[in-house]
Write an enzyme that holds these catalytic residues in place. Structure first.
Site, PDB file in Angstrom:
ATOM      1  CG  ASP A  20      -2.084   0.951   1.086  1.00 10.42           C
ATOM      2  OD1 ASP A  20      -2.373   1.391  -0.052  1.00 10.42           O
ATOM      3  OD2 ASP A  20      -2.707   1.284   2.111  1.00 10.42           O
ATOM      4  CG  ASN A  68      -8.216  -1.981  -4.777  1.00  6.11           C
ATOM      5  OD1 ASN A  68      -7.309  -2.797  -4.584  1.00  6.11           O
ATOM      6  ND2 ASN A  68      -8.419  -0.967  -3.941  1.00  6.11           N
TER       7      ASN A  68
HETATM    8  C1  IPE Z   1      -5.553  -2.715  -0.029  1.00  4.11           C
HETATM    9  O1  IPE Z   1      -5.160  -1.396  -0.270  1.00  4.11           O
HETATM   10  C2  IPE Z   1      -5.551  -3.493  -1.293  1.00  4.11           C
HETATM   11  C3  IPE Z   1      -4.279  -3.571  -2.006  1.00  4.11           C
HETATM   12  C4  IPE Z   1      -3.114  -3.134  -1.608  1.00  4.11           C
HETATM   13  C5  IPE Z   1      -4.381  -4.228  -3.272  1.00  4.11           C
HETATM   14  P1  IPE Z   1      -6.224  -0.223  -0.347  1.00  4.11           P
HETATM   15  O2  IPE Z   1      -5.442   1.041  -0.425  1.00  4.11           O
HETATM   16  O3  IPE Z   1      -7.199  -0.465  -1.425  1.00  4.11           O
HETATM   17  O4  IPE Z   1      -6.981  -0.360   1.058  1.00  4.11           O
HETATM   18  P2  IPE Z   1      -7.926   0.642   1.829  1.00  4.11           P
HETATM   19  O5  IPE Z   1      -9.041   0.991   0.913  1.00  4.11           O
HETATM   20  O6  IPE Z   1      -7.108   1.858   2.177  1.00  4.11           O
HETATM   21  O7  IPE Z   1      -8.346  -0.128   3.040  1.00  4.11           O
HETATM   22  C1  IPE Z   2      -1.721   0.192  -3.278  1.00  5.35           C
HETATM   23  O1  IPE Z   2      -1.449   1.548  -3.325  1.00  5.35           O
HETATM   24  C2  IPE Z   2      -1.926  -0.412  -4.645  1.00  5.35           C
HETATM   25  C3  IPE Z   2      -3.314  -0.787  -4.951  1.00  5.35           C
HETATM   26  C4  IPE Z   2      -4.311  -0.769  -4.112  1.00  5.35           C
HETATM   27  C5  IPE Z   2      -3.552  -1.263  -6.287  1.00  5.35           C
HETATM   28  P1  IPE Z   2      -2.610   2.600  -3.338  1.00  5.35           P
HETATM   29  O2  IPE Z   2      -2.999   2.882  -4.735  1.00  5.35           O
HETATM   30  O3  IPE Z   2      -3.723   2.170  -2.433  1.00  5.35           O
HETATM   31  O4  IPE Z   2      -1.866   3.868  -2.720  1.00  5.35           O
HETATM   32  P2  IPE Z   2      -2.459   4.915  -1.675  1.00  5.35           P
HETATM   33  O5  IPE Z   2      -2.938   4.139  -0.492  1.00  5.35           O
HETATM   34  O6  IPE Z   2      -3.557   5.647  -2.351  1.00  5.35           O
HETATM   35  O7  IPE Z   2      -1.285   5.787  -1.372  1.00  5.35           O
HETATM   36 MG    MG Z   3      -4.110   2.451  -0.445  1.00  4.40          MG
END
Ligand code: IPE
Ligand code: IPE
Ligand code: MG
Length: 250
Positions: A20, A68
């Protein structure tokens, strides 16, 4: 003390990671969010190599959650294309290194090009056993449990009850031991519907490091934290010490 420490395994056998912080990494640099996803693939490549070098056997990573899809359509579409491109680009190298690749999650919503790329990568690497890389894509822990129960019901019509063994043997991670160490980068301290069943007794580790900045050194810090833990699985500390068990043992 030193004697007791030396009985502990050096590394966890199975590491599960929520990668993340890609979007925030990019925003800090005034780049589009997707630039963070591109750098995230590089961090993953380095992490796989570091896990293999350290003797970890299983790495399971959360690449795209069933939630997502709620993201802007352009970002979702970029992620799907990046997944296809990365699979095609990396699969031969993974195979040469004896790595078996699996994808867990609901594939029914993926475009045919992605379904084919996944099937091809899984087939090519199916005979490998040195290291197991599992990518969770359109995965949700709740989906996994419900999907498994539905498959069991379809196979055994009239089934009146199930037990933990039956369910565990059918879940999408049935081939792997439960994760020893869970890592979430990006500062959030939640599971976000990742491996709900399998994380029951996993040691949880959270770091503010954003995923594109995660590297071998950051992995070592997480492993060191893991090594400090005493895994009791419900027993007392005295019982665990008397058995001389390290952090890996159930
Ligand atoms: C969790 O990350 C899923 C992945 C890293 C694929 P998110 O960024 O989507 O999670 P939330 O929404 O902050 O909980
Ligand atoms: C995790 O990084 C990757 C996916 C969920 C695909 P994020 O895209 O959630 O990055 P932040 O949390 O917005 O920084
Ligand atoms: Mg995220």
């Amino acid at each position: 003390m030193a004697g007791k420490e030396s009985t502990k395994p050096l590394v966890p056998r199975h590491v599960a990671v929520i990668m993340d912080g890609n979007g925030r990494w990019a925003r800090k640099r005034f780049l589009p969010r997707v630039a963070g996803h591109v750098r995230g693939v590089e961090a993953l490549r380095a992490t796989v190599a570091a896990c293999v070098e350290r003797g970890i056997e299983y790495l399971t990573i959360f690449a795209f959650s069933s939630e997502n899809w709620r993201r802007p359509v352009d970002e979702v579409s970029f992620l799907m294309q990046l997944f296809i491109k990365s699979l095609k680009k990396e699969v031969n190298r993974l195979h040469q290194n004896g790595i078996r690749l699996r994808v867990i999650g609901d594939r029914s919503r993926f475009e045919p090009a992605l379904v084919d790329a996944i099937a091809g990568a899984e087939a090519l690497t199916a005979g490998n056993a040195r290291f197991h890389l599992t990518i969770a894509a359109n995965y949700g822990g709740r989906w996994d449990v419900v999907d498994t129960v539905n498959r069991l019901l379809a196979r055994h019509p009239g089934l009146a009850a199930i037990d933990e063994q039956m369910l565990g043997a059918e879940l999408s991670m049935h081939f792997a031991p439960e994760p020893d160490l869970f890592i979430r980068t990006g500062g959030e301290e939640r599971i976000s519907n990742f491996l709900l069943w399998q994380l029951a007794y996993t040691e949880l580790y959270f770091t503010d490091t954003l995923w594109p900045d995660f590297d071998a050194q950051a992995l070592d810090v997480a492993i060191e934290s893991y090594r400090q833990r005493e895994r009791r699985f419900g027993r007392t500390s005295e019982q665990v010490r008397a058995a001389g068990e390290g952090p890996r043992h159930a």
